[in-house]
Write a protein that holds these residues in place. Structure first.
Motif, mmCIF file in Angstrom:
data_model
loop_
_atom_site.group_PDB
_atom_site.id
_atom_site.type_symbol
_atom_site.label_atom_id
_atom_site.label_comp_id
_atom_site.label_asym_id
_atom_site.label_seq_id
_atom_site.Cartn_x
_atom_site.Cartn_y
_atom_site.Cartn_z
ATOM 1 N N ASN A 116 4.126 -34.182 -16.441
ATOM 2 C CA ASN A 116 4.659 -33.835 -15.115
ATOM 3 C C ASN A 116 3.806 -32.792 -14.403
ATOM 4 O O ASN A 116 3.833 -32.688 -13.182
ATOM 5 N N GLY A 118 0.516 -32.700 -14.472
ATOM 6 C CA GLY A 118 -0.774 -33.284 -14.099
ATOM 7 C C GLY A 118 -0.995 -33.375 -12.605
ATOM 8 O O GLY A 118 -2.097 -33.143 -12.115
ATOM 9 N N LYS A 119 0.040 -33.679 -11.858
ATOM 10 C CA LYS A 119 -0.132 -33.828 -10.413
ATOM 11 C C LYS A 119 -0.355 -32.494 -9.704
ATOM 12 O O LYS A 119 -0.794 -32.461 -8.565
ATOM 13 N N TYR A 120 -0.080 -31.387 -10.379
ATOM 14 C CA TYR A 120 -0.286 -30.065 -9.794
ATOM 15 C C TYR A 120 -1.591 -29.415 -10.262
ATOM 16 O O TYR A 120 -1.987 -28.383 -9.748
ATOM 17 N N ASN A 122 -5.303 -29.406 -10.196
ATOM 18 C CA ASN A 122 -6.355 -29.955 -9.332
ATOM 19 C C ASN A 122 -7.726 -29.463 -9.769
ATOM 20 O O ASN A 122 -7.990 -28.263 -9.739
ATOM 21 N N ASP A 149 -1.572 -26.139 -8.089
ATOM 22 C CA ASP A 149 -0.913 -26.190 -6.780
ATOM 23 C C ASP A 149 0.377 -25.365 -6.811
ATOM 24 O O ASP A 149 1.216 -25.546 -7.699
ATOM 25 N N ILE A 152 4.108 -26.438 -7.581
ATOM 26 C CA ILE A 152 4.666 -26.634 -8.927
ATOM 27 C C ILE A 152 5.969 -25.846 -9.074
ATOM 28 O O ILE A 152 6.872 -26.254 -9.796
ATOM 29 N N ASP A 155 9.101 -27.836 -8.122
ATOM 30 C CA ASP A 155 9.484 -28.983 -8.946
ATOM 31 C C ASP A 155 10.565 -28.531 -9.924
ATOM 32 O O ASP A 155 10.303 -27.777 -10.856
#
Length: 179
Positions: A116, A118-120, A122, A149, A152, A155
């Motif tokens: 979860n 991974g998308k934050y 960069n 990012d 996060i 979330d």
């Protein structure tokens, strides 16, 4: 007087029933809060001061590396962990050394855990974006420039995350030559 007494008891029973109904709905969140504060029942205690410092907070980034079985390349992070400020650019380095007398072409793939997060995570610059040529017995230092990012913290599933792992696996593209 008897009528007033009956009305008082009836009103008291209605309010008691409403109070009990309200408490039954509040029991689960109150119990969860109690467990988080006390650590009761194995629930991890929440300590906001350990994860929040500065505007967005700090997070520990753990670095991991691996190679193929019997690889002639030594590949490892310079530091196992660093603490970074969320939202700020950070720089880490991996070292690789070709232990052969031949030029090798390598490629690295990465993974971020928990998934979860991974998308934050960069990456701005990374050796994983291109093939690396390693001359015979050459040792190189490979940078990874990244930031986490700040969203996060919004979330709800991982907003209290304290550690992210960045893991690389290095593969050799021209294996036949050294085997």
């Amino acid at each position: 007087m008897q009528k007033n007494k009956i009305q008082f008891h009836a009103t008291s029973l209605v309010f008691f029933a409403l109070f009990m109904l309200t408490m039954s709905y509040a029991a689960v969140p109150l119990y969860k809060l109690f467990c988080q504060v006390t650590g009761y029942g194995g629930t991890p205690m929440i300590n906001k001061s350990s994860t929040i410092s500065g505007e967005f907070g700090d997070i520990k980034v753990r670095f991991d590396s691996s190679t193929e079985k019997n690889s002639p390349v030594i590949f490892k992070p310079q530091k196992k962990t660093i603490k970074v400020k969320i939202g700020e650019n950070s720089l880490a380095f991996y070292n690789a050394k070709n232990n052969t007398d031949q030029t090798l072409t390598t490629m690295s793939v990465f993974n971020v855990t928990p998934l979860n997060a991974g998308k934050y995570f960069n990456k701005i610059e990374c050796f994983c974006f291109e093939e690396q040529k390693l001359s015979p017995n050459e040792a190189v230092e490979m940078p990874v420039s990244f930031f986490i990012d700040p969203s996060i913290k919004d979330d709800k599933f991982i907003n209290d995350l304290s550690e992210i792992t960045l893991s690389y696996t290095m593969f050799i593209r021209d294996k036949e030559e050294y085997e």
